[in-house]
Design an enzyme around this catalytic site. Structure first.
Site, PDB file in Angstrom:
ATOM      1  N   PRO A  88       3.157   7.790 -10.023  1.00 37.00           N
ATOM      2  CA  PRO A  88       2.380   7.703  -8.542  1.00 37.00           C
ATOM      3  C   PRO A  88       1.000   7.363  -8.904  1.00 37.00           C
ATOM      4  CG  PRO A  88       2.961  10.054  -8.846  1.00 37.00           C
ATOM      5  CD  PRO A  88       3.976   9.169  -9.919  1.00 37.00           C
ATOM      6  N   GLU A 115       6.772  18.113 -13.647  1.00 40.70           N
ATOM      7  CA  GLU A 115       5.280  17.850 -13.219  1.00 40.70           C
ATOM      8  C   GLU A 115       4.595  16.708 -13.792  1.00 40.70           C
ATOM      9  OE1 GLU A 115       3.731  19.642 -10.583  1.00 40.70           O
ATOM     10  OE2 GLU A 115       5.766  20.323 -10.194  1.00 40.70           O
ATOM     11  N   ARG A 152      15.860 -10.092 -11.180  1.00 43.34           N
ATOM     12  CA  ARG A 152      15.942 -11.226 -10.210  1.00 43.34           C
ATOM     13  C   ARG A 152      15.146 -12.395 -10.567  1.00 43.34           C
ATOM     14  NH1 ARG A 152      18.493 -10.623  -5.490  1.00 43.34           N
ATOM     15  NH2 ARG A 152      16.937 -12.208  -4.594  1.00 43.34           N
ATOM     16  N   ASP A 167      12.538 -15.266  -0.973  1.00 47.26           N
ATOM     17  CA  ASP A 167      12.574 -13.798  -0.452  1.00 47.26           C
ATOM     18  C   ASP A 167      11.230 -13.474  -0.008  1.00 47.26           C
ATOM     19  OD1 ASP A 167      15.410 -13.447  -1.066  1.00 47.26           O
ATOM     20  OD2 ASP A 167      15.028 -12.856  -3.079  1.00 47.26           O
TER      21      ASP A 167
END
Length: 247
Positions: A88, A115, A152, A167
């Site tokens: 993150p 963690e 893809r 897309d």
């Protein structure tokens, strides 16, 4: 392309990649995939990959040594992989990043747990990438997501490359509405223009729908979009339809 994942749950990837376009790409030799168990690079009989954090605090931290050894095992004289750590704290993943990564010949994903990983293992990481501003239990699901999107863009994985180009997000616009047989379902009919055979008008209609959806749902994306001639024709058509409805 060669894709490898370092994880304490290798079976998760083996199960997922038994189906779908990635499975076919692996069977056809377009993508070589391997999930590697980080526990195989531990030195104790319990195959320990985590421990309590120095300085105290909640949770566990993945040990540096097994990760460093696992990453090193993926290197060879003729293969220097690009090592990605789903986190993150990384830069946000999008279609442009997926296209960039799809041009590499060898990618290794390091999946953290608990963690996170010991900071010293970051010496083996080339890039941290985030799939969003939230936290998951581990890096396996983000790695699966990124592999799906990246694959893809690899030639031959998706039969119709045009569908990839059209897309959502790749062209900075949301996708247009799609229809298939029958022509009428519960009183709802397919737009007449799609049955006209006029390919230019079909393209303009679809672009108009993409623009309208993007304006309504993701104006932030719309404001970044670079308009081409088809966009301008679509906006003219949209303006005419709005004016007609107003009258």
């Amino acid at each position: 392309m060669k894709i490898e994942v370092l994880t304490i749950f290798p079976q998760l990837f083996e199960t997922v990649f038994n189906w779908g376009v990635i499975s076919r790409a692996i069977k056809n030799g377009i993508i070589a995939f391997e999930s590697v168990d980080i526990r195989d690079f531990t030195d104790d009989r319990h195959r320990t990959t985590d421990d309590y954090p120095f300085g105290g605090g909640s949770g566990l931290v993945m040990k540096a040594e097994p990760i460093i050894k696992a990453v090193a095992s993926r290197f060879s004289d003729d293969s220097k992989p690009h090592v990605v750590y789903p986190s993150p704290q990384g830069k946000l993943f999008d279609s442009k990043k997926a296209l960039e990564l799809s041009k590499l010949s060898h990618i290794v994903f390091v999946c953290g747990r608990y963690e996170g990983i010991d900071e010293r293992a970051m010496s083996s990481i080339d890039e941290e990438i985030s799939i969003g501003d939230f936290v998951l239990s581990g890096g396996e699901i983000p790695a699966l997501l990124m592999i799906e999107v990246i694959s893809r863009f690899v030639p031959g994985v998706v039969g119709d490359m045009e569908s990839v180009i059209n897309d959502s997000f790749f062209s900075d616009l949301l996708d247009y509405a799609h229809y298939t047989r029958p022509r009428e379902v519960n009183g709802m009919e397919v737009p007449e223009v799609l049955l006209s055979g006029n390919h230019e008008m079909i393209e303009i209609h679809r672009r108009m729908e993409s623009l309208l959806r993007t304006i309504e749902r993701r104006p932030d994306i719309f404001l970044k979009h670079d308009f081409d001639l088809t966009d301008k024709k679509a906006l003219l058509l949209l303006f005419k339809e709005l004016k007609k409805d107003a009258e």
